[in-house]
Design an enzyme around this catalytic site. Sequence first.
Site, PDB file in Angstrom:
ATOM      1  N   THR A   8       0.936  -1.232  -0.021  1.00  0.00           N
ATOM      2  CA  THR A   8       0.049   0.143   0.107  1.00  0.00           C
ATOM      3  C   THR A   8       0.877   1.307  -0.101  1.00  0.00           C
ATOM      4  O   THR A   8       0.388   2.496  -0.427  1.00  0.00           O
ATOM      5  CB  THR A   8      -0.901   0.168   1.333  1.00  0.00           C
ATOM      6  OG1 THR A   8      -0.103  -0.538   2.430  1.00  0.00           O
ATOM      7  CG2 THR A   8      -1.988  -1.137   1.161  1.00  0.00           C
ATOM      8  N   GLU A  67      -9.078   0.219  -1.780  1.00  0.00           N
ATOM      9  CA  GLU A  67     -10.162  -0.668  -2.369  1.00  0.00           C
ATOM     10  C   GLU A  67     -11.175  -0.152  -3.143  1.00  0.00           C
ATOM     11  O   GLU A  67     -11.960  -0.698  -4.116  1.00  0.00           O
ATOM     12  CB  GLU A  67     -11.181  -0.994  -1.206  1.00  0.00           C
ATOM     13  CG  GLU A  67     -10.383  -2.118  -0.069  1.00  0.00           C
ATOM     14  CD  GLU A  67     -10.992  -2.652   1.088  1.00  0.00           C
ATOM     15  OE1 GLU A  67     -10.570  -3.416   1.703  1.00  0.00           O
ATOM     16  OE2 GLU A  67     -11.981  -2.188   1.617  1.00  0.00           O
TER      17      GLU A  67
END
Lengths: 211, 735
Positions: free
Chosen positions: B474, B695
Amino acid sequence: MKSGDAFGFSRRGVLVGGSAAGAVLVHAGPVQAAPAKGDVPVTMPVSLEVNGTRHDLQLDTRTTLLDALREHLHLIGTKKGCDHGQCGACTVIVNGERINSCLSLALQHQGDKVTTIEGLGTPDKLHPMQAAFIEHDGFQCGYCTPGQICSAVAVLGEIRRGVPSHVQEDIVAAPAVSNQELRERMSGNICRCGAYSNIMEAMQHVAGESA
Amino acid sequence: MKFETPAGKNPIDQLKVVGRATSRIDGRLKTTGNAPYAYEQHDVAAHQAYGFVVGAAIAKGRITAMDTTLARAAPGVVAVIGTLDHAQPLPKSRFNTAHLFGGPQVEHYHQAIALVVADSFEQARAAAALIRTDYAREPGQFDLAKAAPDAPLVPGSKGKPDVARVGDFDTAFTQAPVQLDRSYTTPDESHAMMEPHATIAAWDGDRLTVWTSNQMIAWGKASLATTLGMPPEKIRLNAPFIGGGFGGKLFIRADVVLAALGAKAAGRPVKLALTRPMMMNNTTHRPATIQRVRLGATRDGKLTAIAHSSASGDLPGGDPEAAVSQTQLLYAAPHRETFMKLAVLDLPEGNAMRAPGEAPGLMVLEMAMDEMAEKLGMDPVEFRILNDTQVDPAKPDRSFSQRHLIECLRTGAEKFGWSKRNPKPAQVREGRWLIGMGVAAGFRNNLLMKSAARIRLERGGRLTVETDMTDIGTGSYTILAQTAAEMMGVPLDAVTVKLGDSDFPASAGSGGQWGGNNSTAGLYAACVKLRAMVAQTLGLSENAHFADGKVIEGEKALPLAQAAREGPLTAEDLIEYGTLDKQYQQSTFASHFVEAAVDAYTGETRIRRMLAVCDAGRILNPKAARSQVIGAMTMGVGAALSEELAVDKRFGYFVNHDLAGYEVAVHADIPHQEVMFLDYPDDKSSPMKAKGVGELGLCGVGAAIANAIYNATGVRVRDYPITLDKHLEHLPVLA
Ligand code: FES
Ligand code: FES
């Protein structure tokens, strides 16, 4: 070939029939005899030249090139994603060709020259492809990355050498460094983080500079 | 620091480091093979033995006998642990549905039933094959379609009713001049992260250290303590690098439990990894769904009634795939109804995978919206814009903290060349290719979770950040360094970030796209404290500002390093939240545009262009955020076109349990991808004014692909994935 059919049923079929009837006994396990206690694993010597250094190893004959690198030489850059030739994380360059190192045994590589990600560059002295991956963010978790980079370097070499691929319009013409060509050749390297679009940019960047 | 009122102006707003496209600070390690993942920490514990895990060969039943004699006698074997060594399953944490190990019961296929520890991997693997297990198989339920009709309703959370209702859906739907009532399915999916679940475990007396691959260090430590029946303070978890998780590493799995048990039995450190073929049935997956959407609208395209229901399955005590959640918030309509059903299935455990709920929910809802737009003869972009809502439809006085979905759609349409789309399907040809464009909205909530961090000003002026936050790809390392650099007025390379160690302050962890905003906000809080300590040490007031390695107030400009002359200064704090997420609905939004080409002869689909426009608060590092979004879009291509765990309904397992059979997108499937971020910092999310983005990129993209395929072919496939066999027969005949 159809030995199971000779008896009119397969192992699976028996299990299906059994499960329909409720609880059923199933066995899973070996039929062969046990090796005697104290047996030593069969090992053999092998010499590999890894990243320019010769290593003389005594290895279990079952050890893959991948595990020889990771577990015996502690070159952890080469990754194990599947151990089955399905993901490309273990890609290394052997005698100038990229291979999935999980798919060959270390002993098959007597005398071979192996280049791993550690041999391409170091944190202080990056290979241009490593630098391009950083600049274009061609990775996220980083686990597929050494394999992608080894493949990327090898792919540009394959195109330079004129090795054809099945997306080429004309198979005898020189392949181009096109997006489609690169994508096709890189498709054995899975990136679940989905950095593909950026990896293409990194490769085009390097191809452009070396062109 | 408690965050209770919207953030005012603060040092992050300078955006000298934060908000700038920044290459990952861990990039040099990752690209050169120098970042050690769990299985690779050769030097943390001497004399590591190798573990090999054996999985159950049945889906449900009992183990009646296990003969490990041959395995124990095999060369190099140090220890063998069988599940029958434990009369009962080891206790499971609240995060696990199936037990991870122990006892005679088999709850799902490939549940771990034995571990062999040997001097080498090859020896452990060979010995594991010598274990003989006898089972009493019991019948199980493996077929969602069969179980769904009788499945019970999922109780509403926190005392809410099972069926969430607003207005009177039935009447409004019946009276609607234009109606759509369709059913859809989404398959079981696997995380298939590239790094297998792996652990090295080492005991020192009664203290256990595990080097493992886990997204949530604090949860992992507590869960492992529960399962092993030991005090959490005796456990240390360490995961500095994680080779992808996508939700599959939110919770502890059999690898860490068995490595710990194996190390105890062997009397030496044990390392092990789940083999790739074991991962898909041993660990968790995204459950399949059967969904139904009913939409009622006026002739001019105003939605009057929306209903969405979903059925999924899981092991007893498991959770549903919450595929209807976004439908409560995405579009306006006075009459609404959502509910879920949960069947008991004896397949492996269903659990969170990237954007749980929204990913399959939007694949369906946004396909239904496309169908409705066509029925209405409206442009699908305009149809969505017409039905936008700025408030929570169930509580109209509760607004969104920020919501710019309309701008996402308009900007995307403009940039993508949407006006060139032929609204009539199957009209555009290029040689053998049928060409189409599709759109979908993306939606995913922004979650606030408390998060702690520590920051130390070292002698010499360098900064060290420590938090148990994880970087699963991430970009946590980088945004935390950016945050510290911005707050303390130093260049990025003056900051060292240490992550993933349970000895560090507990962070929000990585999941639910909450990691970026919350972990940086926690560090922000620690930096505020450190700034006060520095100012005080230097004899300055709290109005001092930090820039260029100096602390400045009025005429005075003192080097930051001076504050640590007598020794390091350490500050630790956490961010906690008040009720801003109750007062305001905090969500993130996107539009997805896709151009697809379908081969008229073979039915094969190629994605040609993809664009996502995202509204997700302040983007802390546009470079890594873009990567998160393209990665999610890529996962969406897999979900739309190829990913499906094939269920063997006789034996109860996923058949295609490796990377050859389970087809994730590869290079050849993915074109150049475009991502745009709208610049709307959200002052109600945190002092960082950021929101989740990891997401969002997956939410809606599958439907945009499906809608593009429909626009290309005129064939509507409502069962994902859209493989060529599902539309080939119906493709337009070539002239
Ligand atoms: S580990 Fe060799 S191809 Fe996956
Ligand atoms: S960077 Fe994570 S799999 Fe490629």
